[in-house]
Design a protein around this motif. Structure first.
Motif, short mmCIF file in Angstrom:
data_model
loop_
_atom_site.label_atom_id
_atom_site.label_comp_id
_atom_site.label_asym_id
_atom_site.label_seq_id
_atom_site.Cartn_x
_atom_site.Cartn_y
_atom_site.Cartn_z
N THR A 148 0.86 -1.19 0.00
CA THR A 148 0.00 0.00 0.00
C THR A 148 0.89 1.23 0.00
N LEU A 149 0.74 2.05 -1.02
CA LEU A 149 1.58 3.24 -1.17
C LEU A 149 0.75 4.50 -0.95
N PRO A 150 1.39 5.56 -0.49
CA PRO A 150 0.68 6.83 -0.30
C PRO A 150 0.32 7.44 -1.67
N PRO A 151 -0.70 8.30 -1.70
CA PRO A 151 -1.13 8.90 -2.97
C PRO A 151 -0.01 9.61 -3.73
N GLN A 152 0.90 10.28 -3.01
CA GLN A 152 1.97 11.00 -3.72
C GLN A 152 2.89 10.04 -4.48
N ALA A 153 3.06 8.82 -3.97
CA ALA A 153 3.86 7.84 -4.70
C ALA A 153 3.11 7.37 -5.94
N ARG A 155 1.00 9.07 -7.65
CA ARG A 155 0.98 10.17 -8.63
C ARG A 155 2.23 10.16 -9.51
#
Length: 193
Positions: A148-153, A155
């Motif tokens: 699970t990656l953060p949204p900025q990654a 993007r």
């Protein structure tokens, strides 16, 4: 005391016992990439033959797989001199068959990669990855591994090269082609808590 070949069967039995999970296999058509030879053929050589150990009466050692990874890349030792590393803007493959290499590439793209090179035996090769394609490939690999990656990654994938591997593969005499193939899949029919 069990063998590695028995682990999938043992896992299915455990899941069936604990969660009343019932599964079956089906074949379905999926979009895939096929790994083939580019014009001019491969520009890499077969791996050198390993030095055979002196014969003994001892049981051969078990193969152990080891892996390490960080933001700087990943390295997987498959045993027997076979390894794969992705770091410093390159893929480095040692003593790997094209079937194993295709399976490894699957981790970095959006669909399965099937070997259609017709090459047998282990090979050594290096793919030089463009610096701007390195991080998007790392992110795609993490997504495919279930991280699970953060949204900025996520993007970072927006507006990136849709085909970052074709150039590096062509440089070593290989190519990826889009297609469809019938693949076997495991289907969970029922499961309960």
């Amino acid at each position: 005391g069990s063998s590695a070949a028995q682990i999938p069967q043992m896992m299915r039995a455990l899941l069936a016992e604990r969660f009343a999970m019932a599964t079956h296999s089906e074949t379905r058509e999926f979009p895939v990439y096929t790994l083939g030879l580019a014009k001019g053929g491969p520009k890499f050589q077969p791996s050198p033959a390993p030095v055979a150990p002196a014969p003994t009466n001892e049981k051969p050692p078990e193969v152990s797989v080891a892996a390490a990874g960080s933001a700087n890349g990943v390295s997987i030792d498959l045993g027997g001199g076979s390894s794969f590393a992705y770091g410093n803007n390159k893929f480095e493959v040692r003593r790997m068959t094209m079937a194993s290499f295709a399976e490894t590439l699957t981790r970095f793209v959006d669909r399965a990669v099937l070997d259609k090179t017709g090459l047998t035996g282990p090979y050594d090769l290096v793919l030089n990855i463009a610096p701007e394609d390195y991080m998007p490939l790392m992110i795609r690999s993490a997504i495919n591994a279930g991280v699970t990656l953060p949204p900025q990654a996520l993007r970072v994938l927006d507006g990136t090269n849709a085909d970052p591997l074709s150039g590096p593969l062509r440089d070593v005499g290989l190519k990826l082609a889009s297609g469809k193939a019938t693949l076997s899949v495991g289907v969970v029919a029922t499961i309960s808590k």
